[in-house]
Design a protein around this motif. Structure first.
Motif, short mmCIF file in Angstrom:
data_model
loop_
_atom_site.label_atom_id
_atom_site.label_comp_id
_atom_site.label_asym_id
_atom_site.label_seq_id
_atom_site.Cartn_x
_atom_site.Cartn_y
_atom_site.Cartn_z
N THR A 2 0.83 -1.19 0.00
CA THR A 2 0.00 0.00 0.00
C THR A 2 0.87 1.25 0.00
N ASN A 3 0.51 2.21 -0.80
CA ASN A 3 1.22 3.48 -0.82
C ASN A 3 0.47 4.46 0.10
N HIS A 4 0.91 4.53 1.33
CA HIS A 4 0.23 5.35 2.33
C HIS A 4 0.20 6.83 1.95
N ARG A 5 1.29 7.32 1.39
CA ARG A 5 1.34 8.72 0.98
C ARG A 5 0.27 9.03 -0.05
N LYS A 6 0.12 8.16 -1.04
CA LYS A 6 -0.85 8.39 -2.10
C LYS A 6 -2.28 8.38 -1.55
N ILE A 7 -2.57 7.48 -0.65
CA ILE A 7 -3.92 7.41 -0.06
C ILE A 7 -4.25 8.70 0.67
N GLN A 29 -6.70 17.76 11.05
CA GLN A 29 -7.20 17.54 12.41
C GLN A 29 -8.23 16.40 12.42
N GLU A 30 -9.08 16.35 11.43
CA GLU A 30 -10.07 15.28 11.33
C GLU A 30 -9.38 13.91 11.21
N ILE A 31 -8.30 13.85 10.43
CA ILE A 31 -7.57 12.59 10.30
C ILE A 31 -6.92 12.23 11.63
N ASN A 32 -6.26 13.20 12.26
CA ASN A 32 -5.58 12.96 13.54
C ASN A 32 -6.54 12.47 14.61
N GLU A 33 -7.73 13.02 14.63
CA GLU A 33 -8.70 12.67 15.67
C GLU A 33 -9.59 11.50 15.28
N GLY A 34 -9.45 11.00 14.06
CA GLY A 34 -10.19 9.82 13.63
C GLY A 34 -11.68 10.05 13.48
N TYR A 35 -12.06 11.19 12.92
CA TYR A 35 -13.48 11.49 12.71
C TYR A 35 -14.14 10.39 11.89
N ASP A 36 -15.43 10.18 12.12
CA ASP A 36 -16.18 9.15 11.41
C ASP A 36 -16.24 9.40 9.91
N GLU A 37 -16.17 10.67 9.49
CA GLU A 37 -16.26 11.01 8.07
C GLU A 37 -15.01 10.58 7.29
N VAL A 38 -13.91 10.39 8.00
CA VAL A 38 -12.64 10.03 7.35
C VAL A 38 -12.57 8.51 7.20
N PRO A 39 -12.35 8.02 5.99
CA PRO A 39 -12.24 6.57 5.80
C PRO A 39 -11.11 5.97 6.65
N GLU A 40 -11.35 4.79 7.17
CA GLU A 40 -10.35 4.09 8.00
C GLU A 40 -9.03 3.92 7.27
N GLU A 41 -9.11 3.66 5.98
CA GLU A 41 -7.89 3.47 5.18
C GLU A 41 -7.01 4.73 5.24
N ILE A 43 -7.03 7.08 7.69
CA ILE A 43 -6.53 7.21 9.06
C ILE A 43 -5.36 6.25 9.28
N ASP A 44 -5.53 5.01 8.88
CA ASP A 44 -4.46 4.02 9.05
C ASP A 44 -3.21 4.40 8.25
N SER A 45 -3.41 4.86 7.04
CA SER A 45 -2.27 5.26 6.20
C SER A 45 -1.55 6.45 6.80
N TYR A 46 -2.29 7.42 7.31
CA TYR A 46 -1.68 8.60 7.92
C TYR A 46 -0.81 8.21 9.11
N ARG A 47 -1.27 7.26 9.88
CA ARG A 47 -0.50 6.80 11.05
C ARG A 47 0.79 6.11 10.64
N GLU A 48 0.86 5.57 9.45
CA GLU A 48 2.05 4.88 8.97
C GLU A 48 3.11 5.83 8.41
N LEU A 49 2.73 7.08 8.17
CA LEU A 49 3.66 8.04 7.59
C LEU A 49 4.67 8.53 8.61
N ASN A 50 5.89 8.79 8.14
CA ASN A 50 6.87 9.44 9.01
C ASN A 50 6.76 10.95 8.82
N GLU A 51 7.52 11.70 9.61
CA GLU A 51 7.42 13.16 9.58
C GLU A 51 7.76 13.73 8.20
#
Length: 71
Positions: A2-7, A29-41, A43-51
């Motif tokens: 999976t290409n997390h950056r692209k997602i 902020q919505e991604i960081n806080e895991g809002y319901d409107e943001v797809p899980e994919e 949120i998960d991809s964002y968490r895998e990214l480095n700085e």
């Protein structure tokens, strides 16, 4: 693999109204806080990214916002 950056980049490009100043910060902020409107994919991809990868996405979004608002 999976290409997390692209997602994350695709989601932000699609969901960010570039005519509203605060919109990009709101989307992050919505991604960081895991809002319901943001797809899980996303949120998960964002968490895998480095700085570095996050800053690269921010740079690309900023360039696109500048391009769209340069009129």
């Amino acid at each position: 693999m999976t290409n997390h950056r692209k997602i994350v980049l695709d989601y932000l490009m699609e969901e960010t109204p570039f005519t509203v100043k605060q919109s990009f910060v709101d989307r992050i902020q919505e991604i960081n806080e895991g809002y319901d409107e943001v797809p899980e994919e996303v949120i998960d991809s964002y968490r895998e990214l480095n700085e570095y990868e996050v800053w690269e996405i921010i740079r690309k979004i900023a360039c696109e916002g500048k391009r769209q608002n340069s009129n």
